[in-house]
Scaffold this active site. Structure first.
Site, mmCIF file in Angstrom:
data_model
loop_
_atom_site.group_PDB
_atom_site.id
_atom_site.type_symbol
_atom_site.label_atom_id
_atom_site.label_comp_id
_atom_site.label_asym_id
_atom_site.label_seq_id
_atom_site.Cartn_x
_atom_site.Cartn_y
_atom_site.Cartn_z
ATOM 1 N N ASN A 161 -4.554 6.716 0.662
ATOM 2 C CA ASN A 161 -5.871 6.906 1.288
ATOM 3 C C ASN A 161 -6.001 6.052 2.551
ATOM 4 O OD1 ASN A 161 -8.397 8.214 1.288
ATOM 5 N ND2 ASN A 161 -9.392 6.361 0.539
ATOM 6 N N ASP A 168 0.862 -1.191 0.000
ATOM 7 C CA ASP A 168 0.000 0.000 0.000
ATOM 8 C C ASP A 168 0.891 1.232 0.000
ATOM 9 O OD1 ASP A 168 -2.014 2.018 0.842
ATOM 10 O OD2 ASP A 168 -3.254 0.270 1.236
ATOM 11 N N ASN A 169 0.486 2.277 -0.686
ATOM 12 C CA ASN A 169 1.278 3.522 -0.636
ATOM 13 C C ASN A 169 0.636 4.564 0.282
ATOM 14 O OD1 ASN A 169 -0.882 4.418 -2.095
ATOM 15 N ND2 ASN A 169 0.277 5.078 -3.895
ATOM 16 N N TYR A 207 -19.005 -5.514 -5.039
ATOM 17 C CA TYR A 207 -19.492 -5.115 -3.721
ATOM 18 C C TYR A 207 -20.692 -4.199 -3.873
ATOM 19 C CZ TYR A 207 -14.458 -5.825 -2.536
ATOM 20 O OH TYR A 207 -13.174 -6.270 -2.388
ATOM 21 N N LYS A 233 -13.782 0.230 -13.208
ATOM 22 C CA LYS A 233 -14.087 -1.111 -12.681
ATOM 23 C C LYS A 233 -14.493 -2.046 -13.822
ATOM 24 C CE LYS A 233 -13.201 -0.399 -8.428
ATOM 25 N NZ LYS A 233 -12.023 -1.033 -7.842
ATOM 26 N N SER A 270 -17.456 -3.469 -8.295
ATOM 27 C CA SER A 270 -18.507 -2.697 -7.632
ATOM 28 C C SER A 270 -19.842 -2.888 -8.349
ATOM 29 C CB SER A 270 -18.107 -1.221 -7.691
ATOM 30 O OG SER A 270 -19.199 -0.397 -7.420
ATOM 31 N N ARG A 305 -30.389 1.389 -0.795
ATOM 32 C CA ARG A 305 -29.169 0.665 -1.162
ATOM 33 C C ARG A 305 -29.087 -0.645 -0.391
ATOM 34 N NH1 ARG A 305 -29.497 4.074 -4.255
ATOM 35 N NH2 ARG A 305 -27.979 5.622 -4.955
ATOM 36 N N TYR A 351 -15.172 6.442 -12.474
ATOM 37 C CA TYR A 351 -14.814 5.406 -11.504
ATOM 38 C C TYR A 351 -15.457 4.071 -11.903
ATOM 39 C CZ TYR A 351 -15.252 2.546 -7.315
ATOM 40 O OH TYR A 351 -15.255 1.479 -6.451
ATOM 41 N N ARG A 408 -29.034 14.171 -5.270
ATOM 42 C CA ARG A 408 -27.645 14.325 -5.714
ATOM 43 C C ARG A 408 -27.547 13.828 -7.158
ATOM 44 N NH1 ARG A 408 -23.086 11.194 -2.227
ATOM 45 N NH2 ARG A 408 -24.208 9.385 -3.023
HETATM 46 P P1 NAD Z 1 -9.646 2.528 0.462
HETATM 47 O O1 NAD Z 1 -9.323 3.798 -0.233
HETATM 48 O O2 NAD Z 1 -9.871 2.566 1.925
HETATM 49 O O3 NAD Z 1 -8.515 1.431 0.151
HETATM 50 C C1 NAD Z 1 -7.773 1.426 -1.028
HETATM 51 C C2 NAD Z 1 -6.299 1.330 -0.631
HETATM 52 O O4 NAD Z 1 -5.498 1.313 -1.816
HETATM 53 C C3 NAD Z 1 -5.839 2.516 0.218
HETATM 54 O O5 NAD Z 1 -5.189 2.030 1.369
HETATM 55 C C4 NAD Z 1 -4.878 3.273 -0.696
HETATM 56 O O6 NAD Z 1 -3.835 3.889 0.041
HETATM 57 C C5 NAD Z 1 -4.372 2.148 -1.598
HETATM 58 N N1 NAD Z 1 -3.904 2.555 -2.923
HETATM 59 C C6 NAD Z 1 -4.543 3.270 -3.879
HETATM 60 N N2 NAD Z 1 -3.770 3.400 -4.966
HETATM 61 C C7 NAD Z 1 -2.609 2.737 -4.704
HETATM 62 C C8 NAD Z 1 -1.428 2.505 -5.444
HETATM 63 N N3 NAD Z 1 -1.245 2.985 -6.675
HETATM 64 N N4 NAD Z 1 -0.442 1.768 -4.870
HETATM 65 C C9 NAD Z 1 -0.592 1.281 -3.614
HETATM 66 N N5 NAD Z 1 -1.685 1.461 -2.871
HETATM 67 C C10 NAD Z 1 -2.683 2.197 -3.417
HETATM 68 O O7 NAD Z 1 -10.921 1.898 -0.278
HETATM 69 P P2 NAD Z 1 -11.832 0.673 0.144
HETATM 70 O O8 NAD Z 1 -13.167 1.198 0.508
HETATM 71 O O9 NAD Z 1 -11.110 -0.209 1.095
HETATM 72 O O10 NAD Z 1 -11.986 -0.034 -1.271
HETATM 73 C C11 NAD Z 1 -11.127 -1.094 -1.674
HETATM 74 C C12 NAD Z 1 -11.458 -1.465 -3.098
HETATM 75 O O11 NAD Z 1 -12.853 -1.818 -3.182
HETATM 76 C C13 NAD Z 1 -11.254 -0.324 -4.091
HETATM 77 O O12 NAD Z 1 -10.756 -0.867 -5.296
HETATM 78 C C14 NAD Z 1 -12.656 0.211 -4.295
HETATM 79 O O13 NAD Z 1 -12.807 0.814 -5.550
HETATM 80 C C15 NAD Z 1 -13.496 -1.050 -4.169
HETATM 81 N N6 NAD Z 1 -14.893 -0.780 -3.784
HETATM 82 C C16 NAD Z 1 -15.141 -0.051 -2.660
HETATM 83 C C17 NAD Z 1 -16.479 0.238 -2.320
HETATM 84 C C18 NAD Z 1 -16.792 1.079 -1.098
HETATM 85 O O14 NAD Z 1 -17.912 1.584 -1.016
HETATM 86 N N7 NAD Z 1 -15.884 1.247 -0.136
HETATM 87 C C19 NAD Z 1 -17.544 -0.231 -3.107
HETATM 88 C C20 NAD Z 1 -17.241 -1.009 -4.236
HETATM 89 C C21 NAD Z 1 -15.897 -1.277 -4.554
HETATM 90 N N1 UFG Z 2 -26.822 9.973 0.834
HETATM 91 C C1 UFG Z 2 -27.426 11.041 1.474
HETATM 92 N N2 UFG Z 2 -26.625 11.954 2.094
HETATM 93 C C2 UFG Z 2 -25.274 11.856 2.117
HETATM 94 C C3 UFG Z 2 -24.662 10.758 1.451
HETATM 95 C C4 UFG Z 2 -25.476 9.846 0.819
HETATM 96 O O1 UFG Z 2 -28.651 11.174 1.476
HETATM 97 O O2 UFG Z 2 -24.595 12.725 2.686
HETATM 98 C C5 UFG Z 2 -27.685 8.957 0.187
HETATM 99 C C6 UFG Z 2 -27.445 8.839 -1.306
HETATM 100 O O3 UFG Z 2 -28.256 9.748 -2.007
HETATM 101 C C7 UFG Z 2 -27.833 7.376 -1.557
HETATM 102 C C8 UFG Z 2 -27.416 6.672 -0.260
HETATM 103 O O4 UFG Z 2 -27.332 7.694 0.720
HETATM 104 O O5 UFG Z 2 -29.223 7.262 -1.688
HETATM 105 C C9 UFG Z 2 -26.052 5.962 -0.364
HETATM 106 O O6 UFG Z 2 -25.080 6.871 -0.850
HETATM 107 P P1 UFG Z 2 -23.517 6.587 -0.709
HETATM 108 O O7 UFG Z 2 -22.815 7.795 -1.196
HETATM 109 O O8 UFG Z 2 -23.204 6.100 0.651
HETATM 110 O O9 UFG Z 2 -23.279 5.348 -1.683
HETATM 111 P P2 UFG Z 2 -23.621 5.169 -3.235
HETATM 112 O O10 UFG Z 2 -24.655 4.103 -3.325
HETATM 113 O O11 UFG Z 2 -23.898 6.452 -3.884
HETATM 114 O O12 UFG Z 2 -22.205 4.674 -3.827
HETATM 115 C C10 UFG Z 2 -21.506 3.578 -3.264
HETATM 116 C C11 UFG Z 2 -20.005 3.797 -3.398
HETATM 117 C C12 UFG Z 2 -19.572 3.720 -4.828
HETATM 118 C C13 UFG Z 2 -20.049 2.480 -5.468
HETATM 119 C C14 UFG Z 2 -21.526 2.350 -5.296
HETATM 120 C C15 UFG Z 2 -21.992 1.037 -5.841
HETATM 121 O O13 UFG Z 2 -19.653 5.067 -2.890
HETATM 122 O O14 UFG Z 2 -18.157 3.678 -4.850
HETATM 123 O O15 UFG Z 2 -21.867 2.400 -3.903
HETATM 124 O O16 UFG Z 2 -21.453 -0.026 -5.140
HETATM 125 F F1 UFG Z 2 -19.741 2.503 -6.787
#
Ligand code: NAD
Ligand code: UFG
Length: 338
Positions: A35, A31-32, A177, A153, A124, A231, A149, A292
């Site tokens: 985030n 990890d770098n 996910y 994916k 995702s 959701r 984004y 939104r």
């Molecule tokens: P996160 O940002 O917490 O974790 C991602 C990690 O990758 C971070 O620790 C970041 O430092 C590291 N990273 C990014 N670019 C890098 C690089 N070039 N080299 C090394 N490290 C790097 O995100 P998360 O919520 O844990 O998500 C993990 C994965 O799941 C992501 O690919 C994200 O797109 C996917 N995902 C997340 C969600 C969500 O809602 N959290 C939903 C669907 C898919």
């Molecule tokens: N919402 C609010 N107020 C806020 C934030 C969100 O009302 O401040 C609502 C949104 O309108 C939505 C629900 O809460 O109805 C969930 O929103 P999130 O932003 O938590 O999540 P999303 O479903 O928009 O998106 C998430 C991840 C994306 C991923 C997507 C599908 O953020 O990375 O799910 O898996 F692509």
């Protein structure tokens, strides 16, 4: 077995590291910290009593990755590393394409050099796009992604599928996910957004702890049960366990397989808010604001394939999600940077 977690210090990666260690795997994290915080590693060791090898590298850097593979016999990789902010991806699409796709290509190329033949990828629900009917099923058409984004994916899914089609001994499991929320029950690891959160659950948490004034609910006129967005929220520990099942599957099957990881249940913003209020014992100030841009009214998973094929299903409830999110937030009001 040695499992490489790219992005393993992040939110989902760190919870998966715990479940893998519990299941007896040896975890190596690359990890770098663009985030995440290096402090997560100590917390992982505290929770599991095990140690985690850590490489502070950019996963797109092939030479750096080669060192990881040289110094460890990597049996499989789980690829979490990438950028994930939907809004940011609209503003700086090239950064998203560069980081998300380059990390994947570098990883696949170095895996090939070292004969590593098993990959699990974090995709995702967003790949189902804006026109798919609910519930989403793995064999539905993908595309029509609402933002760069989402396209990263989908493109990565394509790259992995093409690569595994050309290499009959390669196993790839693509996990789509839904909405991961909550935190580890210990309260030692959880979601730690750097700026003002974009997502619902971390936003509610910051209002509950007094760091933000009130939640804005985006839209009250959707054609849903109470007018607010719906959701499929999944506890991050259930999600993490899905990766253990995916690895077990990859050990036995070549080719690419795709699985939804969700609960199969739709929860509205208001339902989540009420559940969180119960968990923290306080009212959470909120207001209704316009929708939104880019948000869909409602979606949730058909997760029957994961249950049937992987033997995986979610065990934790919305109450558990809120309890654990609140436990993490109140014990770590400033995340990892106390
Ligand atoms: P996160 O940002 O917490 O974790 C991602 C990690 O990758 C971070 O620790 C970041 O430092 C590291 N990273 C990014 N670019 C890098 C690089 N070039 N080299 C090394 N490290 C790097 O995100 P998360 O919520 O844990 O998500 C993990 C994965 O799941 C992501 O690919 C994200 O797109 C996917 N995902 C997340 C969600 C969500 O809602 N959290 C939903 C669907 C898919
Ligand atoms: N919402 C609010 N107020 C806020 C934030 C969100 O009302 O401040 C609502 C949104 O309108 C939505 C629900 O809460 O109805 C969930 O929103 P999130 O932003 O938590 O999540 P999303 O479903 O928009 O998106 C998430 C991840 C994306 C991923 C997507 C599908 O953020 O990375 O799910 O898996 F692509």
């Amino acid at each position: 077995m040695n499992i490489l977690l790219t992005g393993g210090a992040g939110y989902i990666g760190s919870h998966t590291a715990v479940e893998l260690a519990k299941a007896g795997y040896n975890v190596i994290i690359a990890d770098n910290f663009c985030n995440s915080s290096p402090k997560v590693i100590k917390r992982l060791e505290e929770i599991t009593g095990k140690s985690f090898a850590l490489y502070n590298i950019d996963v797109a850097d092939k030479n750096a990755l080669r060192r990881v593979f040289k110094e460890n016999q990597i049996d499989a990789a789980i690829h979490f590393a990438g950028y994930k902010s939907v809004g940011e991806s609209v503003k700086v699409p090239l950064c998203y394409y560069r980081n998300n796709i380059d990390t994947t290509l570098s990883l696949l190329e170095v895996m090939e050099e070292f004969g590593c033949r098993k990959l699990v990828f974090s995709s995702s629900a967003t790949v189902y796009g804006t026109k798919a009917p609910v519930p989403y099923k793995e064999d539905m058409e993908t595309g029509n992604c609402a933002n760069p984004y989402g396209w990263t994916k989908l493109f990565i899914e394509r790259i992995i599928t093409d690569y595994s089609a050309a290499n009959s001994d390669f196993s790839a499991v693509i996990l789509r996910y839904f909405n991961p929320v909550g935190a580890h029950e210990s309260g030692l690891i959880g979601e730690d957004p750097r700026d003002i959160p974009n997502n619902l659950m971390p936003y509610i948490s910051k209002v509950a702890v007094g760091e933000l004034e009130k939640l804005s609910i985006f839209g009250s006129d959707y054609p849903t049960k109470d007018g607010t967005g719906v959701r499929d929220y999944i506890h991050v520990t259930d999600l993490a366990k899905g990766h253990v099942c995916a690895l077990e599957y990859a050990e036995k099957h070549a080719g690419t397989e795709v699985f939804n990881l969700g609960t199969g249940k739709g929860i509205s913003v208001l339902e989540m808010l009420r559940a969180y209020e119960k968990a923290c014992g306080n009212k959470i100030p909120h207001e209704f604001v316009p929708r939104r841009e880019g948000d869909l009214a409602e979606y949730y998973a058909d997760s029957s394939k994961a249950e049937r094929v992987l033997g995986w299903k979610t065990e934790l409830s919305v109450e558990d999600m809120c309890r654990d999110a609140w436990n993490w937030q109140k014990n770590n009001p400033k995340g990892y940077e106390e």
